[in-house]
Design a protein around this motif. Structure first.
Motif, PDB file in Angstrom:
ATOM      1  N   SER A   1       0.848  -1.195   0.000  1.00 45.12           N
ATOM      2  CA  SER A   1       0.000   0.000   0.000  1.00 45.12           C
ATOM      3  C   SER A   1       0.879   1.238   0.000  1.00 45.12           C
ATOM      4  CB  SER A   1      -0.922   0.010   1.226  1.00 45.12           C
ATOM      5  OG  SER A   1      -1.757  -1.125   1.231  1.00 45.12           O
ATOM      6  N   LEU A   2       0.800   2.015  -1.068  1.00 47.24           N
ATOM      7  CA  LEU A   2       1.617   3.211  -1.216  1.00 47.24           C
ATOM      8  C   LEU A   2       0.794   4.328  -1.835  1.00 47.24           C
ATOM      9  CD1 LEU A   2       4.901   1.582  -2.591  1.00 47.24           C
ATOM     10  CD2 LEU A   2       4.576   2.554  -0.306  1.00 47.24           C
ATOM     11  N   SER A   3       1.355   5.523  -1.824  1.00 48.90           N
ATOM     12  CA  SER A   3       0.689   6.688  -2.408  1.00 48.90           C
ATOM     13  C   SER A   3       1.369   7.078  -3.713  1.00 48.90           C
ATOM     14  CB  SER A   3       0.738   7.855  -1.439  1.00 48.90           C
ATOM     15  OG  SER A   3       0.101   7.535  -0.219  1.00 48.90           O
ATOM     16  N   PRO A   4       0.627   7.724  -4.605  1.00 50.43           N
ATOM     17  CA  PRO A   4       1.272   8.227  -5.836  1.00 50.43           C
ATOM     18  C   PRO A   4       2.469   9.095  -5.489  1.00 50.43           C
ATOM     19  CG  PRO A   4      -1.100   8.371  -6.033  1.00 50.43           C
ATOM     20  CD  PRO A   4      -0.819   7.950  -4.620  1.00 50.43           C
ATOM     21  N   GLY A   5       3.525   8.944  -6.300  1.00 52.81           N
ATOM     22  CA  GLY A   5       4.755   9.685  -6.063  1.00 52.81           C
ATOM     23  C   GLY A   5       5.773   8.917  -5.231  1.00 52.81           C
ATOM     24  N   GLU A   6       5.322   7.931  -4.483  1.00 52.20           N
ATOM     25  CA  GLU A   6       6.236   7.138  -3.665  1.00 52.20           C
ATOM     26  C   GLU A   6       6.969   6.104  -4.523  1.00 52.20           C
ATOM     27  OE1 GLU A   6       5.179   6.847   0.872  1.00 52.20           O
ATOM     28  OE2 GLU A   6       3.542   5.919  -0.286  1.00 52.20           O
ATOM     29  N   ARG A   7       8.011   5.540  -3.910  1.00 56.95           N
ATOM     30  CA  ARG A   7       8.814   4.506  -4.559  1.00 56.95           C
ATOM     31  C   ARG A   7       8.313   3.137  -4.137  1.00 56.95           C
ATOM     32  NH1 ARG A   7      14.190   4.842  -6.263  1.00 56.95           N
ATOM     33  NH2 ARG A   7      15.424   2.923  -6.230  1.00 56.95           N
ATOM     34  N   ALA A   8       8.156   2.244  -5.113  1.00 56.09           N
ATOM     35  CA  ALA A   8       7.695   0.889  -4.826  1.00 56.09           C
ATOM     36  C   ALA A   8       8.809  -0.105  -5.080  1.00 56.09           C
ATOM     37  CB  ALA A   8       6.492   0.537  -5.701  1.00 56.09           C
ATOM     38  N   THR A   9       8.972  -1.032  -4.146  1.00 53.10           N
ATOM     39  CA  THR A   9       9.968  -2.081  -4.282  1.00 53.10           C
ATOM     40  C   THR A   9       9.295  -3.428  -4.078  1.00 53.10           C
ATOM     41  OG1 THR A   9      11.702  -0.606  -3.430  1.00 53.10           O
ATOM     42  CG2 THR A   9      12.173  -2.970  -3.460  1.00 53.10           C
ATOM     43  N   LEU A  10       9.281  -4.252  -5.130  1.00 49.97           N
ATOM     44  CA  LEU A  10       8.641  -5.561  -5.111  1.00 49.97           C
ATOM     45  C   LEU A  10       9.722  -6.621  -5.237  1.00 49.97           C
ATOM     46  CD1 LEU A  10       6.532  -3.427  -6.306  1.00 49.97           C
ATOM     47  CD2 LEU A  10       5.379  -5.415  -7.284  1.00 49.97           C
TER      48      LEU A  10
ATOM     49  N   GLN B   1       3.191 -15.797  -7.319  1.00 48.12           N
ATOM     50  CA  GLN B   1       1.776 -15.699  -6.953  1.00 48.12           C
ATOM     51  C   GLN B   1       1.251 -14.273  -7.035  1.00 48.12           C
ATOM     52  OE1 GLN B   1       4.226 -15.588  -4.821  1.00 48.12           O
ATOM     53  NE2 GLN B   1       3.607 -14.602  -2.903  1.00 48.12           N
ATOM     54  N   GLY B   2       2.133 -13.311  -7.263  1.00 49.94           N
ATOM     55  CA  GLY B   2       1.709 -11.940  -7.482  1.00 49.94           C
ATOM     56  C   GLY B   2       1.821 -11.040  -6.264  1.00 49.94           C
ATOM     57  N   THR B   3       2.049  -9.758  -6.522  1.00 52.63           N
ATOM     58  CA  THR B   3       2.006  -8.705  -5.503  1.00 52.63           C
ATOM     59  C   THR B   3       0.972  -7.680  -5.952  1.00 52.63           C
ATOM     60  OG1 THR B   3       4.281  -8.909  -4.701  1.00 52.63           O
ATOM     61  CG2 THR B   3       3.231  -6.749  -4.486  1.00 52.63           C
ATOM     62  N   ARG B   4       0.030  -7.404  -5.066  1.00 50.10           N
ATOM     63  CA  ARG B   4      -0.980  -6.385  -5.366  1.00 50.10           C
ATOM     64  C   ARG B   4      -0.479  -5.045  -4.861  1.00 50.10           C
ATOM     65  NH1 ARG B   4      -6.107  -6.720  -6.728  1.00 50.10           N
ATOM     66  NH2 ARG B   4      -6.107  -8.951  -6.206  1.00 50.10           N
ATOM     67  N   LEU B   5      -0.365  -4.089  -5.754  1.00 48.64           N
ATOM     68  CA  LEU B   5       0.047  -2.733  -5.402  1.00 48.64           C
ATOM     69  C   LEU B   5      -1.196  -1.870  -5.363  1.00 48.64           C
ATOM     70  CD1 LEU B   5       2.248  -0.598  -4.929  1.00 48.64           C
ATOM     71  CD2 LEU B   5       2.567  -0.491  -7.407  1.00 48.64           C
ATOM     72  N   GLU B   6      -1.538  -1.421  -4.155  1.00 46.23           N
ATOM     73  CA  GLU B   6      -2.780  -0.674  -3.990  1.00 46.23           C
ATOM     74  C   GLU B   6      -2.514   0.730  -3.479  1.00 46.23           C
ATOM     75  OE1 GLU B   6      -5.067  -2.975  -1.153  1.00 46.23           O
ATOM     76  OE2 GLU B   6      -4.144  -1.922   0.541  1.00 46.23           O
TER      77      GLU B   6
END
Lengths: 108, 129
Positions: free
Chosen positions: A12-21, A101-106
């Motif tokens: 769970s992240l906000s727009p503009g943030e960095r995502a690491t999967l 199995q997947g990561t859901r980015l919400e």
């Protein structure tokens, strides 16, 4: 069969943030790892192949890294359209082809 | 422009045989390095690779489904056909066909990278009596 384990299951992240999967393989797949993005009701879209190569038309904010058993997909600054499910897939010399199995980015 | 489209029944009964056709355009499956695969996805679940066929008719199958699945191609029609026998409710899924990403090397020519760069829209197959 090589098992791919993705973490976290949900991010769970906000727009503009960095995502690491993360994607971890049960045995080495060298750099033969791909990442896909899937939005609801749509087919998957290839983002990254061979661990770090962006597919045609994929924005530069998407990057992949890793080798052996540990891989990372990074989205440098989240855009609203990036919220989706992400899958990794390996294509090592050991068949079969397998997916994580997947990561859901919400949106947070 | 590369397109792929799956067609076939949306509902099959348990024990029946499923036949799905992938009709594609924008590339030739007779060209060196090309390949088409089938992948399925049960509702809300992960992707599962089923089978693929290469330009030279070399075929690969998922070991867990090998006894039930057959993949063939008709190059003249630009079609790849997947047949799955003895269908069960657990086989309910969206079935996708997709092209293997081709890669060019100056020394070896074209060869497939075993990931999927172009996908069909998918077709939902429900197995129920």
């Amino acid at each position: 069969e090589i098992v791919l384990t993705q973490s976290p299951a949900t991010l769970s992240l906000s727009p503009g943030e960095r995502a690491t999967l993360s994607c971890r393989a049960s045995q080495s797949v060298s750099t033969y790892l791909a990442w896909y993005q899937q939005k609801p009701g749509q087919a998957p879209r290839l983002l990254i192949f061979d661990a770090s190569n962006r597919a045609t038309g994929i924005p530069a904010r998407f990057s992949g890294s890793g080798s052996g058993t540990d891989f990372t997909l990074t989205i440098s600054s989240l855009e609203p359209e990036d919220f989706a499910v992400y899958f990794c897939q390996q294509r090592s010399s050991n068949w079969p082809i397998t997916f994580g199995q997947g990561t859901r980015l919400e949106i947070k | 422009q590369i397109t792929l489209k799956e067609s076939g029944p949306t509902l099959v009964k348990p024990t029946q045989t499923l036949t799905l056709t992938c009709t594609f355009s924008g590339f030739s499956l007779s060209a060196s390095g090309m390949g088409v695969g089938w992948i399925r996805q049960p509702p809300g679940k992960a992707l599962e690779w089923l089978a693929l066929i290469h330009w030279n008719d070399d075929k690969r199958y998922s070991p867990s489904l090998k006894s039930r699945v057959t993949i063939t191609k008709d190059t003249s029609k630009n079609q790849v056909v997947l047949t799955m026998t003895n269908m069960d409710p657990v086989d309910t899924a969206t079935y996708y066909c997709a092209r293997l990403l081709p890669h060019y090397d100056i020394l070896t020519g074209y060869y497939p990278l075993y990931c999927f760069d172009c996908w069909g829209q998918g077709t939902l197959v429900t197995v129920s009596s």
